[in-house]
Design an enzyme around this catalytic site. Sequence first.
Site, PDB file in Angstrom:
ATOM      1  N   GLY A   1      -8.337   1.730  -5.605  1.00  0.00           N
ATOM      2  CA  GLY A   1      -8.508   3.016  -4.910  1.00  0.00           C
ATOM      3  C   GLY A   1      -7.655   4.098  -5.562  1.00  0.00           C
ATOM      4  N   HIS A   2      -6.390   3.773  -5.841  1.00  0.00           N
ATOM      5  CA  HIS A   2      -5.508   4.750  -6.500  1.00  0.00           C
ATOM      6  C   HIS A   2      -6.035   5.087  -7.897  1.00  0.00           C
ATOM      7  CE1 HIS A   2      -2.527   2.743  -3.721  1.00  0.00           C
ATOM      8  NE2 HIS A   2      -2.329   4.010  -3.431  1.00  0.00           N
TER       9      HIS A   2
ATOM     10  N   GLY B   1      -7.111  10.286  -1.394  1.00  0.00           N
ATOM     11  CA  GLY B   1      -8.203   9.386  -1.025  1.00  0.00           C
ATOM     12  C   GLY B   1      -8.786   9.734   0.338  1.00  0.00           C
ATOM     13  N   GLU B   2     -10.098   9.502   0.472  1.00  0.00           N
ATOM     14  CA  GLU B   2     -10.766   9.812   1.735  1.00  0.00           C
ATOM     15  C   GLU B   2     -10.528   8.743   2.793  1.00  0.00           C
ATOM     16  OE1 GLU B   2     -14.838  10.743   0.697  1.00  0.00           O
ATOM     17  OE2 GLU B   2     -14.194  12.433  -0.547  1.00  0.00           O
TER      18      GLU B   2
ATOM     19  N   LEU C   1      -0.113  -0.174  -6.153  1.00  0.00           N
ATOM     20  CA  LEU C   1      -1.403   0.432  -6.516  1.00  0.00           C
ATOM     21  C   LEU C   1      -2.555  -0.562  -6.540  1.00  0.00           C
ATOM     22  CD1 LEU C   1      -0.210   2.829  -9.356  1.00  0.00           C
ATOM     23  CD2 LEU C   1      -0.326   3.234  -6.893  1.00  0.00           C
TER      24      LEU C   1
ATOM     25  N   MET D   1       2.403   6.004  -3.098  1.00  0.00           N
ATOM     26  CA  MET D   1       3.637   5.301  -2.734  1.00  0.00           C
ATOM     27  C   MET D   1       3.724   3.978  -3.503  1.00  0.00           C
ATOM     28  SD  MET D   1       4.438   6.205   1.211  1.00  0.00           S
ATOM     29  CE  MET D   1       3.351   5.040   1.986  1.00  0.00           C
ATOM     30  N   GLY D   2       2.968   3.862  -4.600  1.00  0.00           N
ATOM     31  CA  GLY D   2       2.991   2.622  -5.380  1.00  0.00           C
ATOM     32  C   GLY D   2       2.164   1.544  -4.679  1.00  0.00           C
TER      33      GLY D   2
ATOM     34  N   SER E   1      -6.381  -1.060   0.459  1.00  0.00           N
ATOM     35  CA  SER E   1      -5.130  -0.501   0.981  1.00  0.00           C
ATOM     36  C   SER E   1      -3.986  -1.361   0.461  1.00  0.00           C
ATOM     37  CB  SER E   1      -5.149  -0.554   2.515  1.00  0.00           C
ATOM     38  OG  SER E   1      -3.842  -0.409   3.023  1.00  0.00           O
ATOM     39  N   SER E   2      -2.854  -0.713   0.199  1.00  0.00           N
ATOM     40  CA  SER E   2      -1.683  -1.474  -0.245  1.00  0.00           C
ATOM     41  C   SER E   2      -1.281  -2.476   0.825  1.00  0.00           C
ATOM     42  CB  SER E   2      -0.508  -0.528  -0.503  1.00  0.00           C
ATOM     43  OG  SER E   2      -0.932   0.534  -1.328  1.00  0.00           O
TER      44      SER E   2
HETATM   45  O1  PAF Z   1      -1.234   8.348   0.923  1.00  0.00           O
HETATM   46  C1  PAF Z   1      -0.085   8.064   0.530  1.00  0.00           C
HETATM   47  O2  PAF Z   1       0.131   7.126  -0.250  1.00  0.00           O
HETATM   48  C2  PAF Z   1       1.089   8.889   1.044  1.00  0.00           C
HETATM   49  O3  PAF Z   1       0.904   9.250   2.365  1.00  0.00           O
HETATM   50  C3  PAF Z   1       1.403  10.102   0.163  1.00  0.00           C
HETATM   51  C4  PAF Z   1       0.250  11.098   0.146  1.00  0.00           C
HETATM   52  C5  PAF Z   1       1.697   9.661  -1.258  1.00  0.00           C
HETATM   53  C6  PAF Z   1       2.635  10.832   0.702  1.00  0.00           C
HETATM   54  O4  PAF Z   1       3.752  10.009   0.710  1.00  0.00           O
END
Ligand code: PAF
Length: 293
Positions: free
Chosen positions: A42-43, A153-154, A39, A36-37, A191-192
């Site tokens: 982690g991403h 991600g876990e 970032l 969901m951006g 986390s964002s």
């Molecule tokens: O984990 C996230 O960022 C969201 O839940 C996802 C998997 C992109 C779905 O919108």
Amino acid sequence: MLHISRPRTVTSIVELRDVVRDWRRAGDLVAIVPTMGGLHEGHLSLVRNARRRAKRVIASIFVNPTQFGEGEDFENYPRDEVRDAELLASAGCDLIYAPSVSEMYPDGFATSVSVTEITGPLCGSHRPGHFDGVTTVVCKLLNQSQPDYAVFGEKDWQQLVSIRQMVRDLDMPIRIASSPTVREADGLAMSSRNRYLSVKERKIAGKLNRALFASADHIAHGIDLDRVLEACTKALLTAGFSEIDYIEARDSATLAIVNRLEHGKEARIFAAARLGKTRLIDNVPIERTGMAG
Ligand code: PAF
């Protein structure tokens, strides 16, 4: 200075499919990292994981309105396309897919993908409708991009097992991979939403993971599980958390509640706790020591 060019961004399903079709013609494997951006490292670890599996990596950026409840942070969710694109370039992403809300949910959209049972407890009971929103959008993203792999991600463990269940149940020919939670220096899960924390809250936030790891260790050494989790809840409230949504030990695969450790089964402690307006989630494995019964 090394200049890394930003990946191409497409916003429509047609453009996305054109690119993927060309890759497939060239015989390349394709992976997607749905995001969901907003970032962070982690991403990027997910993108690197995807890169190890497939020659071509797509990152989707879509703040999905249907997974936010009333009064949640949909409007304020961090959005920074330029920074996100630079970070994705540095991690080796080939294509950004950033659809609009109307591309994802055109007028007349009327379908929901709902995974039962494992979406019930934990965040499911505190965020009604959240997981239906997640599985519906992930199902669409996977259908739109038709990748060989998708990486999650876990940290969002319940989301991960729900997506695995969906892919299995709907016979989707996609392998779901995961990457471990990436943590800050004090162990706070990245986390964002961490950027919502004030300086004071940020200091307190680091105590969540430490309390969970310590609790997991006590349980693994045979101390009564309920007693440990109760003490953990009290300690976090004393440390300054305003509310604990849950702290529970559950089976890692089924998310069934765990009262004692069993051989051959992996359990984790799951937690969601609030610090002012910010809701933090985390989970850690309970590693058996051989002593616990
Ligand atoms: O984990 C996230 O960022 C969201 O839940 C996802 C998997 C992109 C779905 O919108």
